[in-house]
Design a protein around this motif. Structure first.
Motif, mmCIF file in Angstrom:
data_model
loop_
_atom_site.group_PDB
_atom_site.id
_atom_site.type_symbol
_atom_site.label_atom_id
_atom_site.label_comp_id
_atom_site.label_asym_id
_atom_site.label_seq_id
_atom_site.Cartn_x
_atom_site.Cartn_y
_atom_site.Cartn_z
ATOM 1 N N LYS A 159 -3.970 -2.656 -4.809
ATOM 2 C CA LYS A 159 -3.176 -2.026 -3.740
ATOM 3 C C LYS A 159 -3.124 -0.510 -3.960
ATOM 4 O O LYS A 159 -3.130 -0.048 -5.110
ATOM 5 C CB LYS A 159 -1.743 -2.560 -3.759
ATOM 6 N N ILE A 198 -2.514 -0.692 12.745
ATOM 7 C CA ILE A 198 -1.207 -0.047 12.574
ATOM 8 C C ILE A 198 -0.137 -0.994 13.126
ATOM 9 O O ILE A 198 -0.257 -1.492 14.245
ATOM 10 C CB ILE A 198 -1.142 1.301 13.318
ATOM 11 N N ASP A 199 0.883 -1.218 12.322
ATOM 12 C CA ASP A 199 1.984 -2.064 12.763
ATOM 13 C C ASP A 199 3.289 -1.348 12.401
ATOM 14 O O ASP A 199 3.507 -1.018 11.233
ATOM 15 C CB ASP A 199 1.880 -3.428 12.052
ATOM 16 N N ILE A 257 2.919 1.762 10.360
ATOM 17 C CA ILE A 257 2.299 1.682 9.024
ATOM 18 C C ILE A 257 0.851 1.211 9.179
ATOM 19 O O ILE A 257 0.599 0.123 9.727
ATOM 20 C CB ILE A 257 3.046 0.683 8.095
ATOM 21 N N LEU A 258 -0.063 2.050 8.698
ATOM 22 C CA LEU A 258 -1.479 1.666 8.723
ATOM 23 C C LEU A 258 -1.781 0.799 7.505
ATOM 24 O O LEU A 258 -1.399 1.154 6.377
ATOM 25 C CB LEU A 258 -2.354 2.924 8.677
ATOM 26 N N THR A 259 -2.444 -0.296 7.725
ATOM 27 C CA THR A 259 -2.939 -1.106 6.599
ATOM 28 C C THR A 259 -4.441 -1.277 6.775
ATOM 29 O O THR A 259 -4.899 -1.614 7.872
ATOM 30 C CB THR A 259 -2.270 -2.502 6.567
ATOM 31 N N GLU A 304 -6.297 -2.865 -0.829
ATOM 32 C CA GLU A 304 -5.484 -2.792 0.387
ATOM 33 C C GLU A 304 -4.727 -1.467 0.366
ATOM 34 O O GLU A 304 -3.937 -1.211 -0.527
ATOM 35 C CB GLU A 304 -4.488 -3.949 0.440
ATOM 36 N N ALA A 336 -8.710 -2.542 9.749
ATOM 37 C CA ALA A 336 -7.554 -1.635 9.752
ATOM 38 C C ALA A 336 -6.704 -1.848 11.001
ATOM 39 O O ALA A 336 -7.240 -2.094 12.086
ATOM 40 C CB ALA A 336 -8.041 -0.187 9.709
ATOM 41 N N THR A 364 -2.194 1.258 2.252
ATOM 42 C CA THR A 364 -1.224 1.456 3.328
ATOM 43 C C THR A 364 -0.942 2.952 3.463
ATOM 44 O O THR A 364 -1.069 3.711 2.487
ATOM 45 C CB THR A 364 0.109 0.721 3.050
ATOM 46 N N CYS A 365 -0.563 3.333 4.679
ATOM 47 C CA CYS A 365 -0.255 4.748 4.928
ATOM 48 C C CYS A 365 0.815 4.805 6.017
ATOM 49 O O CYS A 365 0.625 4.262 7.113
ATOM 50 C CB CYS A 365 -1.532 5.464 5.371
ATOM 51 N N ASP A 366 1.922 5.437 5.670
ATOM 52 C CA ASP A 366 3.044 5.522 6.614
ATOM 53 C C ASP A 366 2.742 6.629 7.631
ATOM 54 O O ASP A 366 2.735 7.812 7.292
ATOM 55 C CB ASP A 366 4.321 5.840 5.814
ATOM 56 N N ARG A 381 -1.669 3.443 -1.944
ATOM 57 C CA ARG A 381 -0.862 4.046 -0.881
ATOM 58 C C ARG A 381 -1.348 5.478 -0.663
ATOM 59 O O ARG A 381 -1.539 6.224 -1.631
ATOM 60 C CB ARG A 381 0.595 4.064 -1.361
#
Ligand code: AHR
Length: 498
Positions: free
Chosen positions: A3, A475-476, A479-481, A430, A473, A432-434, A5
């Motif tokens: 993981k 965005i939810d 937050i991008l995952t 994985e 990829a 993630t990016c806020d 970030r």
């Protein structure tokens, strides 16, 4: 799965990306010019003898600035051999690479070709065997409108309008003992400053690059830059950096870790420039021109016939892992865009290059793709990222992040481009990016360059390695995952929804 970030804030920006960091380099070497750019007998040749298939690929790469004629070649080059009627141009022994140069391609041809590929020329002057006067004369020939012997000579040769060449390098790798006319730092600094002065007296609008070190590994590194800038500070705009990496040791994690060294080199040169600035109580910043960088090692032991004309020299056949490192170096150029204002992938065609030709066509090497995508999507404002990810130890560096990443926001297009290399050879990561500050942004497109085989290559009519679209990829809730495959180059384009 590992993981990671990526931490970003839309107000924390690194700077505007100068498009010129996506530049390249063409040297009078091997088959770069002859059989690459210029091949009048080719079925692909246009009315000037330039290969149209190559022009199309260079345009596809979207290269804004191209350095020429060297490289080592320039340090023995008399530019006046390469002008005027082609049948009268002399053939010369070319000592830098041990070949014969027949001068069928010179400054006028280069300026004409640059227009066709829509790039600015970055012309190096000879400070090996050349003098300030030779360089001054070249600026006058190229940039003075008319009414002097040299400008009228250009007009007589068919170039009524001045070439208007804005960017110039003051010699090439003058710190290297392999260079024709190698100099000590002080010897170079003096001649570079005198050359800079007279070039700018002819055309005050030009921008000049002084030679920095040929690599961080040079014994003279540091002292060289200080000595050169002490002399030239007021008359130059940039200092150069050069570096090449190879995976001779067949140690891929260590090979990919070279982005750490690449970044360290940039940081060190910035510090040196700022040290000289502080000493001089100057308000001017010297910018960095990383005007030779690439992977180079596959062709080191290839032999050719001495004094032949444009032999197969330095024809590296790039593989998949080379593309990953090229991607990582592009990320580093973007992340240092506040000070790196020119970058030249060395080189562009046939010689350690993303484009290769033979008489039947051309193909895109693996390294073509990260360059093409960074050049296309990397224009805008680079965000100042923090990356929280697992690290590993490599041969020359400890705590190497498994990810290299950059993000470029383009307010006009309302896009954010994320470029990420996953250097982990075994596991997905994985990320993630806020991105809640970027309301309404969605994933427009995500592509990956991946292969099960780190040594996979492309070839004529067999370009199996190219980026492919993926749905890795989303965005939810802002937050991008994204899930990045092991050993992968990833480009994720986000766009604000209408
Ligand atoms: O790009 C190949 C060579 O590498 C260039 O001629 C020289 O400047 C560097 O050493």
């Amino acid at each position: 799965m590992k993981k990671a970030r990526i931490i970003t804030d839309r107000h924390y920006i690194k700077g505007e990306v100068d498009k010129n960091i996506f530049g390249s380099f063409t040297e009078q070497l091997g088959r770069c010019i002859y059989e690459g750019i210029y091949e009048p007998d080719s079925k692909f040749a246009d009315e000037d003898g330039f290969r149209c298939d190559v022009i199309d690929l260079v345009r596809e790469l979207d290269v804004p600035i191209i350095r020429w004629p060297g490289g080592n070649f320039v340090s023995g080059y008399n530019w006046e051999d390469g002008i005027g009627p082609k049948e009268s141009r002399p053939a010369r022994l070319e000592l830098a690479w041990g070949v014969t140069e027949d001068n069928q391609f010179g400054i006028d041809e280069f300026a004409t070709w640059c227009k066709k590929v829509e790039a600015d020329p970055l012309v190096a002057v000879n400070l090996g065997t050349g003098t300030p006067e030779d360089a001054r004369r070249l600026v006058e020939y190229c940039n003075h409108p008319s009414g002097t012997a040299l400008s009228d000579l250009r007009i007589k040769h068919g170039y009524k309008e001045p070439h208007g060449i804005k960017y110039w390098c003051l010699g090439n790798e003058m710190d290297g003992p392999w260079q024709i006319g190698h100099k000590t730092a002080y010897e170079y600094a003096r001649v570079a400053n005198e050359t800079a002065k007279v070039m700018k007296w002819v055309d005050p609008s030009i921008k000049l690059v002084a030679c920095g070190s040929s690599g961080l590994w040079m014994k003279t590194f540091g002292e060289w830059e200080v000595t050169v800038l002490d002399e030239c500070y007021d008359n130059v705009d940039y200092i150069s950096l050069h570096t090449y990496y190879g995976n001779q040791a067949k140690d891929t994690p260590s090979f990919l870790a070279n982005t750490v060294g690449f970044n360290d080199f940039i940081k060190a040169v910035i510090s040196i420039c700022d040290y000289v600035k502080a000493k001089r109580h100057s308000r001017k910043d010297i910018m960095l021109s990383f005007d030779e960088w690439n992977v180079w090692y596959h062709s080191h032991n290839v032999h050719f016939e001495k004094w032949s004309k444009h032999p197969h020299q330095l024809e590296d056949h790039y593989n998949f892992e080379d593309a990953l490192l090229v991607g990582g170096m592009l990320i580093s150029l973007i992340n240092n865009c506040d000070r790196v204002k020119i970058g030249c992938l060395a080189q562009l065609i046939n010689v350690i290059a993303p484009i290769m030709t033979n008489k039947d066509g051309a193909f895109r090497q693996t390294t073509f793709w990260p360059f093409a995508q960074a050049s296309k999507y990397g224009r805008g404002t680079a965000l100042d990222l923090r990356i929280d990810c697992p690290k590993y130890d490599a041969k020359n560096y400890t705590d190497v992040p498994i990810l290299d990443a950059a993000a470029v926001a383009n307010d006009e297009k309302e896009t954010i481009s994320l470029f990420i290399v996953n250097k982990d050879l075994a596991e997905d990561v994985e990320v993630t990016c806020d991105l809640r500050q970027y309301e309404g942004y969605r994933v427009k497109e995500s592509t990956e360059l991946v292969s099960d085989d780190l040594l996979a290559t492309n070839w004529f009519n067999d370009e199996k390695l190219r980026p492919t679209k993926t749905d890795n990829a989303a965005i939810d809730g802002g937050i991008l995952t994204a899930v990045l495959k092991p050993a992968s180059w990833n480009v994720i384009i986000l766009k604000k929804q209408a």
